[in-house]
Each structure stands twice: as structure tokens, then as C-alpha cells.
Design a protein around this motif. Sequence first.
Motif, PDB file in Angstrom:
ATOM      1  N   ASP A  74      23.926  28.829  64.159  1.00 46.94           N
ATOM      2  CA  ASP A  74      24.910  28.033  64.903  1.00 46.94           C
ATOM      3  C   ASP A  74      24.244  27.364  66.097  1.00 46.94           C
ATOM      4  N   LYS A  75      23.447  28.134  66.839  1.00 49.18           N
ATOM      5  CA  LYS A  75      22.757  27.572  68.013  1.00 49.18           C
ATOM      6  C   LYS A  75      21.753  26.505  67.590  1.00 49.18           C
ATOM      7  N   LEU A  76      20.972  26.787  66.538  1.00 48.12           N
ATOM      8  CA  LEU A  76      19.981  25.810  66.062  1.00 48.12           C
ATOM      9  C   LEU A  76      20.661  24.540  65.563  1.00 48.12           C
ATOM     10  N   GLU A  77      21.804  24.706  64.936  1.00 48.61           N
ATOM     11  CA  GLU A  77      22.542  23.533  64.464  1.00 48.61           C
ATOM     12  C   GLU A  77      23.096  22.739  65.645  1.00 48.61           C
ATOM     13  N   SER A  78      23.571  23.421  66.685  1.00 47.94           N
ATOM     14  CA  SER A  78      24.090  22.719  67.868  1.00 47.94           C
ATOM     15  C   SER A  78      22.985  21.940  68.582  1.00 47.94           C
ATOM     16  N   LEU A  79      21.737  22.377  68.417  1.00 48.51           N
ATOM     17  CA  LEU A  79      20.585  21.682  69.004  1.00 48.51           C
ATOM     18  C   LEU A  79      20.012  20.629  68.050  1.00 48.51           C
ATOM     19  N   ASP A  80      20.667  20.436  66.903  1.00 48.93           N
ATOM     20  CA  ASP A  80      20.252  19.479  65.875  1.00 48.93           C
ATOM     21  C   ASP A  80      18.868  19.800  65.313  1.00 48.93           C
ATOM     22  N   LEU A  81      18.567  21.099  65.196  1.00 53.80           N
ATOM     23  CA  LEU A  81      17.280  21.523  64.640  1.00 53.80           C
ATOM     24  C   LEU A  81      17.396  21.889  63.158  1.00 53.80           C
ATOM     25  N   VAL A  82      18.597  22.300  62.753  1.00 52.32           N
ATOM     26  CA  VAL A  82      18.885  22.588  61.350  1.00 52.32           C
ATOM     27  C   VAL A  82      20.237  21.979  61.005  1.00 52.32           C
ATOM     28  N   GLU A  83      20.452  21.851  59.693  1.00 52.33           N
ATOM     29  CA  GLU A  83      21.769  21.416  59.245  1.00 52.33           C
ATOM     30  C   GLU A  83      22.181  22.231  58.026  1.00 52.33           C
ATOM     31  N   ARG A  84      23.478  22.438  57.930  1.00 55.70           N
ATOM     32  CA  ARG A  84      24.034  23.143  56.769  1.00 55.70           C
ATOM     33  C   ARG A  84      24.552  22.095  55.790  1.00 55.70           C
ATOM     34  N   ARG A  85      24.181  22.272  54.526  1.00 53.13           N
ATOM     35  CA  ARG A  85      24.657  21.379  53.462  1.00 53.13           C
ATOM     36  C   ARG A  85      25.261  22.224  52.349  1.00 53.13           C
ATOM     37  N   PRO A  86      26.198  21.650  51.612  1.00 48.26           N
ATOM     38  CA  PRO A  86      26.776  22.409  50.499  1.00 48.26           C
ATOM     39  C   PRO A  86      25.700  22.842  49.510  1.00 48.26           C
ATOM     40  N   ASN A  87      25.861  24.059  49.002  1.00 52.98           N
ATOM     41  CA  ASN A  87      24.952  24.600  47.997  1.00 52.98           C
ATOM     42  C   ASN A  87      25.345  24.000  46.647  1.00 52.98           C
ATOM     43  N   PRO A  88      24.429  23.286  45.998  1.00 50.22           N
ATOM     44  CA  PRO A  88      24.781  22.662  44.717  1.00 50.22           C
ATOM     45  C   PRO A  88      25.072  23.678  43.606  1.00 50.22           C
ATOM     46  N   ASP A  89      24.602  24.926  43.784  1.00 50.78           N
ATOM     47  CA  ASP A  89      24.800  25.961  42.764  1.00 50.78           C
ATOM     48  C   ASP A  89      25.991  26.873  43.041  1.00 50.78           C
TER      49      ASP A  89
END
Length: 156
Positions: A74-89
Motif C-alpha cells: 500500500d505504501k509503495l503504491e502510494s509512492l507510485d513505486l508499484v502498481e496492482r493489476r488484475p491477475n489474468p489467471d
Amino acid sequence: MNTSLEKESLAFLLNSSARFLNSVFERRIGEAGLGLTPGEARALLTVAAIDGSKQADIASRIGLEPMTVCTYLDKLESLDLVERRPNPDDRRSKCIYLTQASSDLLVAIRREVDSLIVQATDGFDENDLSKFHTLLTILQKNLQMAASDKSKQISQ
């Protein structure tokens, strides 16, 4: 019992070395002024190693509970360092990916880790390092199997 043999046992040396490595890593990351906690830095390094993996896989690799890793992500995402994407599987889960913004920070974290490893392996030559890496890889694989065997026994 506090014998010399006990102090120098393989289990003691491995455990003690891992604790020292962890402690020095945490201090270095804290003192480096990177704006991340050591846990967040570990999570970011793990995402870099297994980019596109599920949060549960990241947690398993770090050896932490998924909810703890969720907080880091959550913190890394708020810093725009990671992003969550839907899992295709599996539409119930998301996969975690690095963003372009993470590259400079990863270089800085890796610089700290590399410096720590150089210090920790002072006195090793290239052959020692190669053999040590091979042996630790085998050890880790064996311990993962032992842990997996134990969890299978518990679930039966």
C-alpha cells in the motif's frame, strides 16, 4: 549447556549470521535516507525479483504474513513505486508490478545491499563466493521442502 561446539554449530552460525545480516540491512536502509522502512525496501526488492507476482507469493518469498506485506505494498503504491493489476489467471487476486518511478530507488537499495554483502564476504575469493552461493541455494531448497513437508503433515 554452553559448549564451544554448540556456539559453532551450523544451525547457530546460520541463524546468528542471518540475524546480523538483517540487523545491518535495517540500519543501513534506515540511515540511507531513502524514505522507506526496511520492510518496504525488502518488499520492493522482492517485487523486482518476481515482478508480476501475486501478493501471497511476495509474502511467501519474504517470509511474512500477507497482511503485513499488503501494508508495505500500500505504501509503495502510494509512492507510485508499484502498481496492482488484475491477475489474468484469477480475477479474485491482483499481481504486483514495478513502475518506472521505482528504478532509481531500486538502484539505491541495491547499492546498500551490495555494500553490505561485500563487507560480509570480506576474505572470500570468487571461488569461495560461487561455492557459498551454490551451497546456500541447496540449503534453502532443502529447508523449503522440509517446511512444505511439515505443512502437508499439519493439513492431513
